[in-house]
Scaffold this active site. Sequence first.
Site, PDB file in Angstrom:
ATOM      1  N   SER A 178      64.175  -7.252 -18.848  1.00 53.84           N
ATOM      2  CA  SER A 178      62.744  -7.195 -17.890  1.00 53.84           C
ATOM      3  C   SER A 178      61.828  -7.270 -18.961  1.00 53.84           C
ATOM      4  O   SER A 178      61.795  -6.575 -20.134  1.00 53.84           O
ATOM      5  CB  SER A 178      62.707  -5.832 -17.197  1.00 53.84           C
TER       6      SER A 178
ATOM      7  N   ARG B 289      30.884 -28.606   4.075  1.00 55.89           N
ATOM      8  CA  ARG B 289      31.887 -28.362   2.960  1.00 55.89           C
ATOM      9  C   ARG B 289      32.804 -27.560   3.762  1.00 55.89           C
ATOM     10  O   ARG B 289      32.539 -26.867   4.834  1.00 55.89           O
ATOM     11  CB  ARG B 289      31.205 -27.375   1.840  1.00 55.89           C
TER      12      ARG B 289
ATOM     13  N   TYR C 139      62.609 -12.343 -10.869  1.00 47.41           N
ATOM     14  CA  TYR C 139      61.728 -11.361  -9.808  1.00 47.41           C
ATOM     15  C   TYR C 139      60.481 -11.046 -10.863  1.00 47.41           C
ATOM     16  O   TYR C 139      60.745 -11.310 -11.982  1.00 47.41           O
ATOM     17  CB  TYR C 139      62.509 -10.190  -9.366  1.00 47.41           C
TER      18      TYR C 139
ATOM     19  N   MET D 128      22.457 -22.037  -7.423  1.00 45.89           N
ATOM     20  CA  MET D 128      21.618 -22.952  -8.236  1.00 45.89           C
ATOM     21  C   MET D 128      20.294 -23.453  -7.394  1.00 45.89           C
ATOM     22  O   MET D 128      20.082 -22.892  -6.081  1.00 45.89           O
ATOM     23  CB  MET D 128      22.316 -24.191  -8.539  1.00 45.89           C
TER      24      MET D 128
ATOM     25  N   LYS E 124      29.002 -31.500  -2.542  1.00 44.43           N
ATOM     26  CA  LYS E 124      27.999 -31.853  -1.809  1.00 44.43           C
ATOM     27  C   LYS E 124      27.769 -33.388  -1.789  1.00 44.43           C
ATOM     28  O   LYS E 124      27.826 -34.182  -0.791  1.00 44.43           O
ATOM     29  CB  LYS E 124      26.596 -31.207  -2.141  1.00 44.43           C
TER      30      LYS E 124
ATOM     31  N   GLY F 145      24.019 -20.867  -3.072  1.00 48.19           N
ATOM     32  CA  GLY F 145      22.439 -20.223  -3.310  1.00 48.19           C
ATOM     33  C   GLY F 145      22.509 -19.888  -4.946  1.00 48.19           C
ATOM     34  O   GLY F 145      21.613 -19.267  -5.273  1.00 48.19           O
TER      35      GLY F 145
ATOM     36  N   ASP G  37      53.573  -4.897 -23.956  1.00 45.13           N
ATOM     37  CA  ASP G  37      53.840  -4.634 -25.237  1.00 45.13           C
ATOM     38  C   ASP G  37      54.113  -5.978 -25.884  1.00 45.13           C
ATOM     39  O   ASP G  37      53.850  -6.138 -27.204  1.00 45.13           O
ATOM     40  CB  ASP G  37      54.837  -3.838 -25.484  1.00 45.13           C
TER      41      ASP G  37
ATOM     42  N   HIS H  26      21.777 -15.273   2.856  1.00 41.85           N
ATOM     43  CA  HIS H  26      22.478 -15.243   1.651  1.00 41.85           C
ATOM     44  C   HIS H  26      23.509 -13.864   1.526  1.00 41.85           C
ATOM     45  O   HIS H  26      24.600 -14.226   1.119  1.00 41.85           O
ATOM     46  CB  HIS H  26      21.626 -15.147   0.513  1.00 41.85           C
TER      47      HIS H  26
ATOM     48  N   ARG I 232      63.311   3.379 -16.089  1.00 38.83           N
ATOM     49  CA  ARG I 232      63.219   2.910 -17.540  1.00 38.83           C
ATOM     50  C   ARG I 232      63.509   4.410 -18.398  1.00 38.83           C
ATOM     51  O   ARG I 232      62.751   5.347 -17.910  1.00 38.83           O
ATOM     52  CB  ARG I 232      61.945   2.386 -18.026  1.00 38.83           C
TER      53      ARG I 232
ATOM     54  N   ARG J   3      58.414   4.189 -14.293  1.00 35.78           N
ATOM     55  CA  ARG J   3      58.247   4.895 -15.546  1.00 35.78           C
ATOM     56  C   ARG J   3      58.500   6.130 -15.244  1.00 35.78           C
ATOM     57  O   ARG J   3      57.680   6.964 -14.719  1.00 35.78           O
ATOM     58  CB  ARG J   3      56.802   4.486 -15.920  1.00 35.78           C
TER      59      ARG J   3
ATOM     60  N   CYS K 229      57.900  -7.039 -15.854  1.00 36.16           N
ATOM     61  CA  CYS K 229      57.429  -5.555 -15.332  1.00 36.16           C
ATOM     62  C   CYS K 229      56.137  -5.390 -15.914  1.00 36.16           C
ATOM     63  O   CYS K 229      55.201  -4.337 -15.760  1.00 36.16           O
ATOM     64  CB  CYS K 229      58.197  -4.653 -15.334  1.00 36.16           C
TER      65      CYS K 229
ATOM     66  N   GLU L  52      60.335  -6.554 -24.927  1.00 37.83           N
ATOM     67  CA  GLU L  52      58.921  -6.397 -25.107  1.00 37.83           C
ATOM     68  C   GLU L  52      58.309  -6.320 -26.621  1.00 37.83           C
ATOM     69  O   GLU L  52      57.284  -6.011 -27.013  1.00 37.83           O
ATOM     70  CB  GLU L  52      58.507  -5.007 -24.520  1.00 37.83           C
TER      71      GLU L  52
ATOM     72  N   ARG M  77      19.092 -31.382  -4.682  1.00 36.69           N
ATOM     73  CA  ARG M  77      19.683 -30.313  -4.450  1.00 36.69           C
ATOM     74  C   ARG M  77      21.038 -30.247  -5.480  1.00 36.69           C
ATOM     75  O   ARG M  77      21.284 -31.336  -5.964  1.00 36.69           O
ATOM     76  CB  ARG M  77      20.499 -30.489  -3.049  1.00 36.69           C
TER      77      ARG M  77
ATOM     78  N   GLY N   5      58.664  -6.885 -20.674  1.00 38.93           N
ATOM     79  CA  GLY N   5      57.515  -6.069 -20.951  1.00 38.93           C
ATOM     80  C   GLY N   5      56.267  -6.719 -21.379  1.00 38.93           C
ATOM     81  O   GLY N   5      56.181  -6.644 -22.712  1.00 38.93           O
TER      82      GLY N   5
HETATM   83  C1  PEP Z   1      55.236  -3.149 -20.985  1.00 35.87           C
HETATM   84  O1  PEP Z   1      55.033  -3.123 -22.097  1.00 35.87           O
HETATM   85  O2  PEP Z   1      54.765  -4.478 -20.710  1.00 35.87           O
HETATM   86  C2  PEP Z   1      55.615  -2.330 -19.877  1.00 35.87           C
HETATM   87  C3  PEP Z   1      55.822  -2.646 -18.864  1.00 35.87           C
HETATM   88  O3  PEP Z   1      55.575  -0.811 -20.267  1.00 35.87           O
HETATM   89  P1  PEP Z   1      54.374  -0.002 -20.814  1.00 35.87           P
HETATM   90  O4  PEP Z   1      53.205  -0.758 -20.127  1.00 35.87           O
HETATM   91  O5  PEP Z   1      54.720   1.142 -20.146  1.00 35.87           O
HETATM   92  O6  PEP Z   1      54.294   0.034 -22.117  1.00 35.87           O
HETATM   93 MG    MG Z   2      56.247  -1.242 -22.968  1.00 35.34          MG
END
Ligand code: PEP
Ligand code: MG
Length: 906
Positions: free
Chosen positions: A797, A371, A884, A109, A27, A107, A802, A489, A651, A595, A864, A778, A98, A799
């Site tokens: 990948s 704003r 990815y 504050m 403001k 709204g 874990d 509001h 997996r 999974r 993942c 993982e 203000r 995880g």
């Molecule tokens: C993880 O551990 O990140 C994973 C994707 O496997 P899960 O959650 O099934 O253990």
């Molecule tokens: Mg896992």
Amino acid sequence: MSEKRVYTFGNGKAEGKADMRNLLGGKGANLAEMNLIGVPVPPGFTITTDVCNEYFEKGKETVVSLLRDEVIASVHHIEGLMNSKFGDIENPLLVSVRSGARASMPGMMDTILNLGLNDEVVRGLAKKTGNERFAYDSYRRFVQMYGDVVLGMKPVNKEAIDPFEAIIEKVKAQRGISLDNEMTVDELKQLVDLFKKAIKEQTGKDFPTDPMDQLWGAICAVFDSWMNERAILYRKMEGIPAEWGTAVSVMAMVFGNMGNTSATGVCFSRDAATGENVFNGEYLVNAQGEDVVAGIRTPQQITKLGSQRWAEQQQIPEEERATKYPSMEEAMPEIFAQLDALQHKLEKHYHDMQDMEFTVQEGKLWFLQTRNGKRTGTAMVKIAMDLLHEGEIDEKTALKRCEPNKLDELLHPVFDKDAQKKAKVLTRGLPASPGAACGQIVFFADDAEKWHEAGRRVIMVRIETSPEDLAGMAAAEGIVTARGGMTSHAAVVARGMGKCCVSGAGALNVDYKARTVEIDGVTLKEGDYISLNGSTGEIYFGEVKTKPAEVTGDFADLMKLCDKYTRLVVRTNADTPHDAQVARNFGAVGIGLCRTEHMFFDNEKIKAMREMILSDTVEGRKKALEKLLPYQTKDFYGILKAMDGCPVNIRLLDPPLHEFVPHDLAGQQTMAEEMGLTVAEIQKRVDSLSEHNPMLGHRGCRLGNTYPEITEMQTKAILGAAVQLKKEGFNPEPEIMVPLIGIVNEFDMQEQVIRSTANKIFEEAGVEVEFKVGTMIEIPRAALTAGYIAKKAEYFSFGTNDLTQMTFGYSRDDIASFLPVYLDKKILNVDPFQVLDQTGVGQLIEMAVDNGRKTRPNLTCGICGEHGGEPSSVKFCHRVGLNYVSCSPFRVPIARLAAAQAAVEE
Ligand code: PEP
Ligand code: MG
């Protein structure tokens, strides 16, 4: 910190400017900037956000003494420009105080208007303006606001109305009048006295008469409001750090309540709900700003178009509209023309949709605030794409303008057209925030929270909402208010949250005590179902069926733009062909994690699975696995087909086996009957599966390595399905992933089983399918030894569920026992299972990617864990060079936008 604590503005000059929002708050910075670009703004000054932090560190007294000289000099600065004097009984200056943080917190504050009045000054004001009514109306508003904000007057319980409102109602009732503006000057004077008395009785405090004392009280109260419950909650929801602090802006008052050539209003340069490029807003003649925002009087539209649309929704004929509810464009054409020109100027200047507050004092227009407007997810996307097409911003800016998490709203279900046609319309209000919502009626915010926690969907029905209702609004599916316009509001906050909201549904008679709402003769109770259409303002009886959203129009264009800039692609975590298809429609380019364990829970499958777990011989297990094979093959066939031509990372079995066996007696009895065993035998086996720490126990590749026949069966199912698809002319791209390895040998052994099984299958089928064998990273040891693992594994990948668990040593299943305390004490800033810990866990990822690629330069790396759909984590994945991220289907568009932003921010 800088020594300068106060920045003045006024009359086309300012010590601050737009890019100083961290110091001056949004403001304060914009008030300065508006001065610099020639928008009329009343003179004033802003106390910096640094002072707010100082206030909480050093305390009130110290900060007041540090500020004193600068504030007094700045008050003189305003006096000079306004040609009046603070506290003067002949020619008084009044000010507003203000709040204004770096990010807007509508709204949350406090604000105080008309400051500087006391019993003498009010007489001066009456004389100076020749308008006694106005002077005393301003005074009673000031006492009311100051009492509430600074002196702590609050309703005594949730059913009770505001104590000041109760007094007003009483005074009006005595004379049998219903409107505030029917009160006489004497009645207004009487109100002031009654208010002061009530304050003294309820708080034990006298109302301060010295304007300077009033000012210090107000400044400190605004700082204090930074730490009020609702502001803290709002910051938590929006991820705003407490250290940012709020600035305080003190400005000369201009009055919208000086008669019929005065007015006050709120307007938007585009539609904040839909994003449509139409100027819109609401105003009230002869009123002060709070009246519009608080929803006490239902305001009128600024533009003729807006007024006509409103009348259509309310089913008011054009003639009646034009006479009874004229727009500002019709009623005050000259002022409207100025307002329209200035709103254009401001949008052009900021290159974004503006949310502005203004006041007209006796025919002169003043801006009090501008704003970048809060908007729904739909509006966010449309405005960004429109500004891009209009040449106001470039592609990269358009991408940066969109907040990934807000796309979530565009993925919510919408009403099924047929169901909606058949639905019974109870009444209509204003389409304050779009979307479809249905749930059970509740009337109070804390009930909304409680019911929501108990797993119920609720619609919060209120006469009007106030910032106290924030948590309830967040818990509700949707919000309905009887009063208030598009800028009330409820409407502003709901749009910010992306919550469906219908406001100003005038036919609603809410009875808080009875917990009922009556609508045109129909009475609904707490707990009854209603549905809301936030896009049309319709309220339906009962539950109306919804259907999934689609990616079309501007949303689809934005996603295309993402693809143009992104380097990191987005896959999905999906275990069923349906989820795979949903994700594909949202733009997923493969499956990053399938999974397999979720596939075992169907009736027949779970029986075979249990048989496998129960047998203590290889033969017994193989026999049971033979039964599972056709089911698994069918599951994989479906998924590979839905994702034809895209990689599908499957997996191998991961969870501890005890998760598949029944732990209650009834279940064990059924199982015993089915398997022809005694209950005691079943119990013995179930007991033998029990582990002290199953998350660190017999799971992941440890299962496959102790029972290779499981891996063999799963490989047969995956590649068997792939072979079949290939024969049918499809193009399956299976990837087989070994979970939870810590030692390369664990991978090695599993890979051998997979490869030899594959050879047999391909030989039998006479067809080969290309496939990859990779692993999850993982376990910290896997990350540390990634260079060795990459010799064998074709892809990684991460995880991170874990990996987070094992890096922190926090059980992912038990963190709730201490996480709230850790967050509260700031030991942790965020839940590391939601937002990737870039410094710790992130270091392991970065190292594993680097070392893995030293061994195998073309190593594909993905993530993942749950973090794959969280924007800041996605950006991290981009920076460390992952190929990815993989996330749940409904987060795919969010991850795509975050990935594109990471690329353009580089
Ligand atoms: C993880 O551990 O990140 C994973 C994707 O496997 P899960 O959650 O099934 O253990
Ligand atoms: Mg896992």
